[in-house]
Design an enzyme around this catalytic site. Structure first.
Site, PDB file in Angstrom:
ATOM      1  N   LYS A  37       0.837  -1.216   0.000  1.00  0.00           N
ATOM      2  CA  LYS A  37       0.000   0.000   0.000  1.00  0.00           C
ATOM      3  C   LYS A  37       0.868   1.261   0.000  1.00  0.00           C
ATOM      4  CE  LYS A  37      -0.217  -0.073   5.039  1.00  0.00           C
ATOM      5  NZ  LYS A  37      -1.017  -0.498   6.199  1.00  0.00           N
ATOM      6  N   ARG A 135     -10.602  -0.400  14.416  1.00  0.00           N
ATOM      7  CA  ARG A 135     -10.698   0.211  13.088  1.00  0.00           C
ATOM      8  C   ARG A 135     -11.752  -0.582  12.323  1.00  0.00           C
ATOM      9  NH1 ARG A 135      -5.008   1.160  10.009  1.00  0.00           N
ATOM     10  NH2 ARG A 135      -5.340  -0.982   9.382  1.00  0.00           N
ATOM     11  N   HIS A 164      -6.108  -7.188  12.620  1.00  0.00           N
ATOM     12  CA  HIS A 164      -4.896  -6.360  12.594  1.00  0.00           C
ATOM     13  C   HIS A 164      -4.451  -6.007  14.009  1.00  0.00           C
ATOM     14  CE1 HIS A 164      -1.928  -3.855  10.768  1.00  0.00           C
ATOM     15  NE2 HIS A 164      -2.466  -2.700  11.101  1.00  0.00           N
ATOM     16  N   ARG A 220       1.016 -11.141   6.948  1.00  0.00           N
ATOM     17  CA  ARG A 220       0.701  -9.994   6.086  1.00  0.00           C
ATOM     18  C   ARG A 220       1.648  -8.864   6.475  1.00  0.00           C
ATOM     19  NH1 ARG A 220      -3.960  -9.402   8.413  1.00  0.00           N
ATOM     20  NH2 ARG A 220      -3.400  -7.494   9.437  1.00  0.00           N
ATOM     21  N   TYR A 265      14.786  31.662   6.070  1.00  0.00           N
ATOM     22  CA  TYR A 265      13.528  32.244   6.552  1.00  0.00           C
ATOM     23  C   TYR A 265      13.547  32.360   8.072  1.00  0.00           C
ATOM     24  CZ  TYR A 265      11.656  31.237   1.901  1.00  0.00           C
ATOM     25  OH  TYR A 265      11.439  31.193   0.560  1.00  0.00           O
ATOM     26  N   CYS A 310      13.811  25.090   3.607  1.00  0.00           N
ATOM     27  CA  CYS A 310      12.832  25.743   2.741  1.00  0.00           C
ATOM     28  C   CYS A 310      12.028  24.665   2.011  1.00  0.00           C
ATOM     29  CB  CYS A 310      13.532  26.625   1.716  1.00  0.00           C
ATOM     30  SG  CYS A 310      14.846  27.652   2.390  1.00  0.00           S
ATOM     31  N   ASP A 312      12.128  23.821  -1.133  1.00  0.00           N
ATOM     32  CA  ASP A 312      12.885  23.072  -2.134  1.00  0.00           C
ATOM     33  C   ASP A 312      14.391  23.063  -1.899  1.00  0.00           C
ATOM     34  OD1 ASP A 312      10.476  22.793  -3.791  1.00  0.00           O
ATOM     35  OD2 ASP A 312      10.703  24.954  -4.006  1.00  0.00           O
TER      36      ASP A 312
HETATM   37  C1  LIG Z   1      -0.357  -1.488   6.910  1.00  0.00           C
HETATM   38  C2  LIG Z   1      -1.000  -2.757   7.250  1.00  0.00           C
HETATM   39  C3  LIG Z   1      -0.236  -3.922   7.371  1.00  0.00           C
HETATM   40  C4  LIG Z   1       1.267  -3.936   7.265  1.00  0.00           C
HETATM   41  O1  LIG Z   1       1.856  -3.535   8.460  1.00  0.00           O
HETATM   42  P1  LIG Z   1       3.450  -3.656   8.643  1.00  0.00           P
HETATM   43  O2  LIG Z   1       3.676  -3.492  10.078  1.00  0.00           O
HETATM   44  O3  LIG Z   1       4.053  -2.573   7.818  1.00  0.00           O
HETATM   45  O4  LIG Z   1       3.840  -4.984   8.151  1.00  0.00           O
HETATM   46  C5  LIG Z   1      -0.893  -5.106   7.585  1.00  0.00           C
HETATM   47  N1  LIG Z   1      -2.235  -5.151   7.699  1.00  0.00           N
HETATM   48  C6  LIG Z   1      -3.004  -4.065   7.605  1.00  0.00           C
HETATM   49  C7  LIG Z   1      -4.469  -4.185   7.754  1.00  0.00           C
HETATM   50  C8  LIG Z   1      -2.422  -2.823   7.394  1.00  0.00           C
HETATM   51  O5  LIG Z   1      -3.178  -1.728   7.333  1.00  0.00           O
END
Ligand SMILES: *Cc1c(COP(=O)(O)O)cnc(C)c1O
Length: 370
Positions: A37, A135, A164, A220, A265, A310, A312
């Site tokens: 992602k 979530r 998660h 995952r 700045y 800054c 850039d």
């Molecule tokens: C971002 C995310 C992950 C990956 O997490 P990491 O700690 O970077 O491996 C896994 N599952 C879900 C639902 C996520 O949003």
């Protein structure tokens, strides 16, 4: 395309990605879903995904449906789970393009079932149970009802269930074992009801690498793939991962400014003596942040940023004269000096992936191997 043409660029070491994927799968002992992602946390989703698949990844996931499109257009064929929201306007395309969706509520089940019926094609889902993250997902005691509701539609295929972790990257956290127990309860409840999703995945990177009891039938991970160690300095960076990202720039100017002058700045850095000051063509518009304490590496040595950076450009202290175009490192190694993503994350009081995803897309990503 030579690197010389860029004032600032990011180098992504695909050999590191390949090694990270292989070592992560070995360590977990179950198949890996690589999370790519947010442009693979700023590393480039297509390139990282291709290497990950070649190294043995069997599933990918992203958070926006639009990110699945980019992977499919690049010819990547493995199953892709969309972790986040699929909007009503995207549902049809999601079904047609065989994207696996996150089934996290009855409303979403209804939306997908209706469209799947209209199109005449089933949709594949991974059920989402909330074991403590707060979530997306239903509560453990609702998971059987959600699964039954989905199956009753006749066109929703349950390929997996997932959840998660909220705190797996904290050392000695009490929520993580509770989340494992809740996930197991959700698995047991489905099994008692005769529902056996093939893929059961709870672990993110921290879970995959250090919580063996949480691996179920798949893990995952995103951070591990690109060599980001989620524990910062609370646990030492492990020998089995390799950072993949180096951020570089070229020196644009090197000159002595006189005592009494002040820099940038707000003029927050007045010179009490003559000082050799460099300018690098990178700033907060690139994702380098306007925070005190920034450093870069030049000539194998760390040097401090002077004044406010800054949009850039950034002014730096130089211990000696360097030529126009000299290479400067913002993240990575040069000679004996090293600045890690961890260091920026600590300086910015945020996560490493916030730093890597924050490197603006205008900074070109160059792919290298070693
Ligand atoms: C971002 C995310 C992950 C990956 O997490 P990491 O700690 O970077 O491996 C896994 N599952 C879900 C639902 C996520 O949003």
């Amino acid at each position: 395309m030579t690197i010389d043409q860029y004032p600032t660029w990011v180098e992504i070491n695909l050999s590191a990605v390949e090694s990270n994927v292989k070592r992560t799968i070995e360590r977990a002992g179950v198949p890996l879903m690589a999370v790519v992602k947010d442009n693979a946390y700023g590393h480039g989703s297509v390139e990282v995904a291709k290497v990950a698949v070649a190294a043995g990844v069997t599933y990918l996931s992203v958070s926006r449906f639009s990110e699945t499109r980019i992977l499919r257009q690049a010819g990547i064929q493995v199953p892709i789970l969309s972790l986040g929201m699929v909007t009503p306007a995207e549902v049809d395309e999601a079904i047609v393009s065989n994207v696996i969706v996150n089934l996290h509520s009855f409303e979403v089940a209804e939306m997908f079932a209706q469209r799947a019926r209209a199109i005449g094609k089933p949709v594949t889902v991974h059920l989402k149970v909330d074991t403590g993250m707060g979530r997306l997902g239903v509560q453990v005691n609702e998971i059987v009802a959600l699964a039954r509701y989905a199956l009753a539609q006749g066109n929703i295929q349950i390929d997996g269930m997932f959840s998660h972790f909220a705190n797996a990257d904290l050392v000695e956290d009490s929520l993580t074992p509770i989340q494992v127990i809740r996930f197991q309860q959700a698995v047991d409840a489905l099994h008692e009801d005769g529902i056996y999703p093939r893929w059961l995945h709870l672990s993110n990177t921290a879970g995959t690498l250090v919580h063996p009891e949480a691996r179920f039938t798949m893990t995952r991970a995103g951070s591990a793939v690109v060599g980001i160690w989620p524990f910062n300095y609370d646990l030492p960076y492990p020998e089995y991962l390799r950072p993949a990202l180096t951020w570089k720039a070229r020196l644009a100017s090197c000159k002595i400014l006189p005592a009494g002058w002040a820099i940038g700045y707000g003029q927050i850095y007045p010179l009490t003596q003559d000082e050799l000051i460099g300018v690098i063509p990178v700033g907060y518009g690139d994702g380098f942040r306007r925070t005190a304490g920034n450093e870069v590496i030049i000539g194998g040595q760390k040097v401090p940023v002077r004044g406010r950076l800054c949009m850039d450009q950034t002014m730096i202290h130089l211990p000696k004269k360097y030529p126009f175009g000299e290479e400067v490192v913002l993240i990575g190694k040069q000679g004996d000096a090293r600045i890690r993503l961890e260091d920026l994350a600590l300086r910015y009081d945020t996560s490493q992936v916030d730093v890597s995803t924050g490197i603006n897309i205008r900074v070109p990503r160059i792919y290298v191997r070693d």
